[in-house]
Write a protein that holds these residues in place. Structure first.
Motif, mmCIF file in Angstrom:
data_model
loop_
_atom_site.group_PDB
_atom_site.id
_atom_site.type_symbol
_atom_site.label_atom_id
_atom_site.label_comp_id
_atom_site.label_asym_id
_atom_site.label_seq_id
_atom_site.Cartn_x
_atom_site.Cartn_y
_atom_site.Cartn_z
ATOM 1 N N SER A 137 0.843 -1.199 0.000
ATOM 2 C CA SER A 137 0.000 0.000 0.000
ATOM 3 C C SER A 137 0.879 1.249 0.000
ATOM 4 O O SER A 137 2.065 1.208 0.354
ATOM 5 N N VAL A 138 0.281 2.364 -0.358
ATOM 6 C CA VAL A 138 1.006 3.634 -0.357
ATOM 7 C C VAL A 138 1.501 3.960 1.045
ATOM 8 O O VAL A 138 2.653 4.368 1.248
ATOM 9 N N SER A 139 0.644 3.779 2.048
ATOM 10 C CA SER A 139 1.025 4.113 3.424
ATOM 11 C C SER A 139 2.200 3.266 3.896
ATOM 12 O O SER A 139 3.107 3.775 4.576
ATOM 13 N N ASP A 140 2.230 1.997 3.547
ATOM 14 C CA ASP A 140 3.356 1.140 3.941
ATOM 15 C C ASP A 140 4.623 1.515 3.192
ATOM 16 O O ASP A 140 5.728 1.485 3.749
ATOM 17 N N TYR A 141 4.484 1.867 1.944
ATOM 18 C CA TYR A 141 5.638 2.254 1.137
ATOM 19 C C TYR A 141 6.311 3.500 1.712
ATOM 20 O O TYR A 141 7.549 3.598 1.755
ATOM 21 N N LEU A 142 5.515 4.435 2.181
ATOM 22 C CA LEU A 142 6.060 5.690 2.697
ATOM 23 C C LEU A 142 6.783 5.522 4.036
ATOM 24 O O LEU A 142 7.514 6.424 4.465
ATOM 25 N N LEU A 143 6.608 4.389 4.676
ATOM 26 C CA LEU A 143 7.317 4.123 5.929
ATOM 27 C C LEU A 143 8.777 3.759 5.700
ATOM 28 O O LEU A 143 9.615 3.902 6.594
ATOM 29 N N ILE A 144 9.103 3.288 4.503
ATOM 30 C CA ILE A 144 10.434 2.745 4.215
ATOM 31 C C ILE A 144 11.382 3.868 3.795
ATOM 32 O O ILE A 144 11.078 4.644 2.890
ATOM 33 N N LYS A 145 12.543 3.930 4.440
ATOM 34 C CA LYS A 145 13.498 4.997 4.135
ATOM 35 C C LYS A 145 14.138 4.834 2.766
ATOM 36 O O LYS A 145 14.372 5.810 2.058
ATOM 37 N N ASN A 146 14.462 3.585 2.396
ATOM 38 C CA ASN A 146 15.162 3.355 1.133
ATOM 39 C C ASN A 146 14.504 2.195 0.378
ATOM 40 O O ASN A 146 15.069 1.113 0.264
ATOM 41 N N PRO A 147 13.292 2.418 -0.138
ATOM 42 C CA PRO A 147 12.584 1.322 -0.834
ATOM 43 C C PRO A 147 13.143 1.091 -2.236
ATOM 44 O O PRO A 147 13.543 2.022 -2.927
ATOM 45 N N LYS A 148 13.152 -0.175 -2.650
ATOM 46 C CA LYS A 148 13.580 -0.563 -3.984
ATOM 47 C C LYS A 148 12.491 -1.438 -4.608
ATOM 48 O O LYS A 148 11.968 -2.340 -3.950
ATOM 49 N N GLU A 149 12.185 -1.159 -5.868
ATOM 50 C CA GLU A 149 11.128 -1.920 -6.537
ATOM 51 C C GLU A 149 11.626 -3.293 -6.971
ATOM 52 O O GLU A 149 12.680 -3.421 -7.599
ATOM 53 N N LEU A 150 10.865 -4.300 -6.633
ATOM 54 C CA LEU A 150 11.145 -5.661 -7.065
ATOM 55 C C LEU A 150 10.656 -5.814 -8.501
ATOM 56 O O LEU A 150 9.466 -5.686 -8.774
ATOM 57 N N LYS A 151 11.563 -6.056 -9.420
ATOM 58 C CA LYS A 151 11.198 -6.090 -10.834
ATOM 59 C C LYS A 151 10.395 -7.336 -11.194
ATOM 60 O O LYS A 151 9.515 -7.306 -12.049
ATOM 61 N N GLU A 152 10.704 -8.443 -10.548
ATOM 62 C CA GLU A 152 9.975 -9.686 -10.819
ATOM 63 C C GLU A 152 9.788 -10.431 -9.507
ATOM 64 O O GLU A 152 10.756 -10.654 -8.772
ATOM 65 N N ASN A 153 8.556 -10.828 -9.216
ATOM 66 C CA ASN A 153 8.257 -11.481 -7.940
ATOM 67 C C ASN A 153 8.437 -12.992 -8.073
ATOM 68 O O ASN A 153 7.517 -13.719 -8.447
ATOM 69 N N LYS A 154 9.645 -13.442 -7.780
ATOM 70 C CA LYS A 154 9.958 -14.869 -7.845
ATOM 71 C C LYS A 154 9.204 -15.661 -6.781
ATOM 72 O O LYS A 154 8.925 -16.845 -6.952
ATOM 73 N N LEU A 155 8.877 -14.996 -5.678
ATOM 74 C CA LEU A 155 8.186 -15.679 -4.588
ATOM 75 C C LEU A 155 6.792 -16.116 -5.010
ATOM 76 O O LEU A 155 6.355 -17.225 -4.699
ATOM 77 N N SER A 156 6.077 -15.250 -5.735
ATOM 78 C CA SER A 156 4.746 -15.627 -6.217
ATOM 79 C C SER A 156 4.825 -16.825 -7.152
ATOM 80 O O SER A 156 3.955 -17.708 -7.137
ATOM 81 N N PHE A 157 5.890 -16.859 -7.961
ATOM 82 C CA PHE A 157 6.090 -18.011 -8.845
ATOM 83 C C PHE A 157 6.335 -19.278 -8.028
ATOM 84 O O PHE A 157 5.728 -20.324 -8.286
ATOM 85 N N LEU A 158 7.225 -19.206 -7.026
ATOM 86 C CA LEU A 158 7.505 -20.375 -6.183
ATOM 87 C C LEU A 158 6.238 -20.889 -5.511
ATOM 88 O O LEU A 158 5.985 -22.094 -5.459
#
Length: 540
Positions: A256-277
């Motif tokens: 969510s936007v609110s959770d994202y704004l809590l993170i000081k140095n967020p990085k976007e995950l380009k591909e979610n390997k976990l969902s695939f697993l």
């Protein structure tokens, strides 16, 4: 002033002239529409696919997809304007077409970051916090226990799954996981605290470099000890995440936007390997899921034997759910859809009318599913005929849908979009007769009844992999132009592909023999159906 008017006033007071607000429809953790959301309480709409915009004047415009074109008219309040989207058109596209570029749009802090960024390309955005006075998620019962799945089913431990993830993501140090299906997969934990789910409210922090993994959730039983995984209360998550200084990877599709704004140095995950697993089911899990589907088959068989004239849709849905519980089910995987005759033309009909009763020569559409002890969802749709002499139009439409199902079931096509097109091509010529296939071909299934990947639709970019369980559910719905009779037919089975891409069905429940027009089938189709019917009869 009644409660609804007060709630509308609350949102209107946020707005200035020519500003609009998107009503919140989904819970922050359980990313699904729920019945006490502002969208539902202010519009009356209870479907799972809709978005609503409120204007400064108090006018509410509700956008719904093709599955709810018929049902929405029966549910919404008289003062709601309904916009029915064509197949394939997204809510964002529809709202963009309705309102001018750079219009100020207010979005909830709980909206997904990806959705926020998509709206940002067109609108001037503001964020708002939903009024907690009206926000109460009745879908959640935190008294329900969190439990571990049997080691004989989930044979890989948390640390073994983490090791697999680290190999696939060598450059990721820390990862925040909000997708509840993925959390349940990694932790091997389940709960029935949320309606129609075996997941539980939680956030997972993975430190793949230092092995400091933390599960933020409430009321985890003390007896549950998972090697390598610490537990902290959910309300301590915010302070913890704000204290982190290094980079943290997130999937913008699930944060969510609110959770994202809590993170000081967020990085976007380009591909979610976990969902695939999480989507790839092990042999032991597949066997457990098959056992669950076998119990679902038995419940439907027992239900069918109790069907009789005079029973209402409400009565029949309760009878099915009684039979489901008799098999040991822990609950429903979604709200049962049971529709008689013209109501079956509504794709996601959910009313269960006490006044709509079964008569001789009626059609019944039953879309249903449940959970058993290890928390894997089941899902099936069957269209039944109550009587002995179905009309030719019933047989024709049923057999057309059956042919579309068989074409996809027997196909080795792995491109989800192309597989959807195979079914669509079989059914397209019925549009001239008043019937359409106005939804996607299927969805992945796991700890929730809709677990991606894969998604099978006209817009899908997925490739179907071996051992991913997914549905195949073609259908035709409408009003026959010759007879003026309104009805729908859907046939759904959940399947997976082996390494050679032969599909194996989880359910063995037979097709409705009296509705099959064998003159419309070729030799391979006939042989497949005969073997399918024989397989169920020999094992039940």
């Amino acid at each position: 002033m009644d409660k609804r008017k007060k709630q509308i006033k609350y949102y209107c007071d946020i707005l200035k002239e020519n500003e609009i607000l998107l009503l919140e429809s989904s819970d922050k953790y359980f990313k699904s529409h729920y019945s006490s959301s502002p969208l539902s309480t202010l519009t009356g709409f209870l479907g799972s696919a809709g978005e609503a915009v409120i204007e400064k004047s108090g006018k509410i415009v509700l956008f719904v997809d093709t599955r709810y074109h018929l049902l929405v008219d029966k549910q919404v309040f008289d003062d709601i304007e309904v916009v029915k989207l064509p197949l394939g058109v997204t809510f964002l596209e529809a709202i963009k077409n309705r309102y001018k570029k750079n219009t100020i749009l207010h979005l909830s802090n709980n909206i997904l970051l990806k959705t926020f960024l998509e709206y940002e390309k067109h609108f001037d955005l503001r964020r708002y916090t939903p009024d907690k006075t009206y926000l109460k998620n009745v879908e959640c019962d935190l008294k329900s226990t969190i439990f571990e799945v049997s080691e004989s089913i989930e044979k890989m431990s948390f640390l073994e799954k983490i090791a697999k993830l680290k190999k696939m993501c060598p450059n990721i140090s820390r990862l925040l996981v909000f997708n509840l299906d993925n959390i349940s997969y990694l932790s091997n934990l389940r709960s029935f605290q949320m309606r129609y789910s075996s997941n539980f409210k939680s956030i997972l922090f993975l430190d793949l470099k230092n092995s400091n993994h933390i599960l933020f959730c409430d009321k985890l039983p003390k007896k549950i000890k998972i090697d390598g995984l610490n537990n902290m209360p959910l309300d301590e998550y915010e302070e913890f995440i704000k204290s982190l200084k290094g980079e943290v990877f997130v999937d913008i599709n699930e944060i969510s936007v609110s959770d994202y704004l809590l993170i000081k140095n967020p990085k976007e995950l380009k591909e979610n390997k976990l969902s695939f697993l999480a989507s790839i089911k092990s042999p032991s899990v597949l066997e457990d899921v098959k056992k669950s589907f076998n119990k679902l088959d038995k419940a439907i068989f027992a239900f069918k034997n109790r069907v009789k004239a005079g029973l209402s849709e409400y009565d029949l849905s309760k009878i099915f759910e009684e039979e489901l519980i008799k098999t040991g089910a822990c609950g429903l995987s979604f709200k049962t859809i049971l529709a008689i005759d013209e109501n079956s033309a509504s794709i996601h009909y959910s009313t269960s009318d006490k006044n709509k009763t079964l008569k001789d020569e009626s059609l019944i559409l039953l879309d249903c599913g449940g959970y058993w002890e290890n928390g894997y969802a089941t899902d099936i749709t069957r269209t039944f005929y109550f009587g002995n002499n179905p009309k030719q139009i019933h047989k024709k439409i049923y057999t057309k849908v059956l042919k579309a199902f068989l074409a996809c079931y027997l196909s080795k096509e792995t491109n989800a979009k192309k597989l959807d097109k195979i079914a669509r091509d079989y059914l397209a010529d019925e549009e001239k007769n008043g019937f359409s296939f106005a939804h996607g071909l299927g969805h992945g299934i796991g700890t929730s009844v809709h677990q991606a990947p894969p998604t099978l639709s006209i817009n899908s970019k997925d490739t179907i992999k071996p051992f991913q369980v997914h549905s195949i559910e073609p259908g035709l719905y409408g009003k026959c132009r010759k007879t003026n009779e309104e009805f729908g037919v859907r046939i759904e089975n959940c399947v997976y592909s082996d390494l050679n891409f032969y599909k194996i069905s989880m359910s063995k429940f037979p097709f409705e023999e009296v509705l099959i027009d064998y003159s419309m089938l070729d030799k391979i189709e006939i042989e497949t159906i005969k073997n399918w019917q024989k397989d169920f009869n020999e094992n039940n």
